[in-house]
Write a protein that holds these residues in place. Structure first.
Motif, PDB file in Angstrom:
ATOM      1  N   SER A  31      37.016  37.774  29.877  1.00  0.00           N
ATOM      2  CA  SER A  31      38.268  38.284  29.987  1.00  0.00           C
ATOM      3  C   SER A  31      38.551  38.993  31.234  1.00  0.00           C
ATOM      4  O   SER A  31      37.387  39.148  31.987  1.00  0.00           O
ATOM      5  CB  SER A  31      38.367  39.489  28.934  1.00  0.00           C
ATOM      6  N   THR A  33      41.238  40.120  34.564  1.00  0.00           N
ATOM      7  CA  THR A  33      42.588  40.758  35.088  1.00  0.00           C
ATOM      8  C   THR A  33      42.867  40.106  36.173  1.00  0.00           C
ATOM      9  O   THR A  33      42.113  39.595  36.934  1.00  0.00           O
ATOM     10  CB  THR A  33      42.147  42.175  34.969  1.00  0.00           C
ATOM     11  N   GLU A  35      46.841  38.875  38.519  1.00  0.00           N
ATOM     12  CA  GLU A  35      48.429  38.903  38.620  1.00  0.00           C
ATOM     13  C   GLU A  35      48.876  37.439  38.465  1.00  0.00           C
ATOM     14  O   GLU A  35      48.260  36.609  39.225  1.00  0.00           O
ATOM     15  CB  GLU A  35      48.582  39.576  40.052  1.00  0.00           C
ATOM     16  N   THR A  53      43.846  38.214  42.531  1.00  0.00           N
ATOM     17  CA  THR A  53      43.851  39.435  42.814  1.00  0.00           C
ATOM     18  C   THR A  53      43.573  39.504  44.428  1.00  0.00           C
ATOM     19  O   THR A  53      42.996  38.610  44.958  1.00  0.00           O
ATOM     20  CB  THR A  53      42.157  39.957  42.235  1.00  0.00           C
ATOM     21  N   SER A  96      51.090  42.008  35.788  1.00  0.00           N
ATOM     22  CA  SER A  96      49.580  42.150  35.784  1.00  0.00           C
ATOM     23  C   SER A  96      49.195  41.592  34.314  1.00  0.00           C
ATOM     24  O   SER A  96      49.532  42.113  33.350  1.00  0.00           O
ATOM     25  CB  SER A  96      49.315  43.581  35.934  1.00  0.00           C
ATOM     26  N   THR A  98      45.871  40.495  31.543  1.00  0.00           N
ATOM     27  CA  THR A  98      44.537  40.435  31.111  1.00  0.00           C
ATOM     28  C   THR A  98      44.464  39.162  30.143  1.00  0.00           C
ATOM     29  O   THR A  98      45.011  38.907  29.358  1.00  0.00           O
ATOM     30  CB  THR A  98      44.014  41.597  30.332  1.00  0.00           C
ATOM     31  N   SER A 118      46.592  39.403  26.703  1.00  0.00           N
ATOM     32  CA  SER A 118      46.731  40.570  26.306  1.00  0.00           C
ATOM     33  C   SER A 118      48.118  41.128  26.724  1.00  0.00           C
ATOM     34  O   SER A 118      48.630  40.985  27.947  1.00  0.00           O
ATOM     35  CB  SER A 118      45.669  41.600  26.724  1.00  0.00           C
ATOM     36  N   SER A 121      52.144  43.283  29.616  1.00  0.00           N
ATOM     37  CA  SER A 121      52.282  42.993  30.806  1.00  0.00           C
ATOM     38  C   SER A 121      53.338  43.609  31.562  1.00  0.00           C
ATOM     39  O   SER A 121      54.454  43.848  31.206  1.00  0.00           O
ATOM     40  CB  SER A 121      52.392  41.337  31.046  1.00  0.00           C
TER      41      SER A 121
END
Length: 134
Positions: A31, A33, A35, A53, A96, A98, A118, A121
């Motif tokens: 998983s 994270t 942009e 990132t 943003s 995930t 996920s 957002s």
């Protein structure tokens, strides 16, 4: 190469090194994270986008190429459509995200085969905000 942490005393080919790296990362699920940047949909309904990132200390920007295959696109989009959004809206520069996906090598480059995104957002990515200030 017996121990991947030891630099081999012999010279190896670029192909052997690529295969070693591919075997080391292939099929791992993470998983992650980041942009969303530069999303584009292809005629077969698949999507490519970068997860980006920016290191707050060094300012260095890191990119991870991601791909959603057509079968995943239908499943992921259905989840967003049921929530009143769409995959197209979520894959907008600056969102943003995930993302859960499986690592693979494609054209000798790391790529994430996207399995899930996920929600919610939010379009508040640091890289996007920095670009807006320019």
């Amino acid at each position: 190469m017996n121990n991947p942490l030891d630099f081999p005393p012999e010279t190896i080919s670029a192909g052997d090194l690529s295969k070693f790296i591919q075997d080391s990362i292939m099929g791992r699920v993470y998983s992650i994270t980041g942009e969303c940047k530069d999303a584009r949909q292809w005629p077969d309904s698949s999507w490519n986008f970068d997860l980006v990132t920016k290191d707050a200390v060094t300012g260095r920007v890191h990119f991870l190429p991601c791909r959603i295959w057509p079968d995943g696109q239908k499943r992921i989009d259905k989840g967003f459509t049921e929530g009143g959004s769409s995959l197209e809206k979520v894959l907008t520069d600056g969102m943003s995200l995930t993302v859960r996906g499986e690592t693979r090598m494609w054209n000798n480059r790391l790529q994430l085969r996207t399995l899930e995104i996920s929600s919610p957002s939010i379009r508040n990515g640091q890289f996007h905000r920095d670009q807006m200030e320019l």
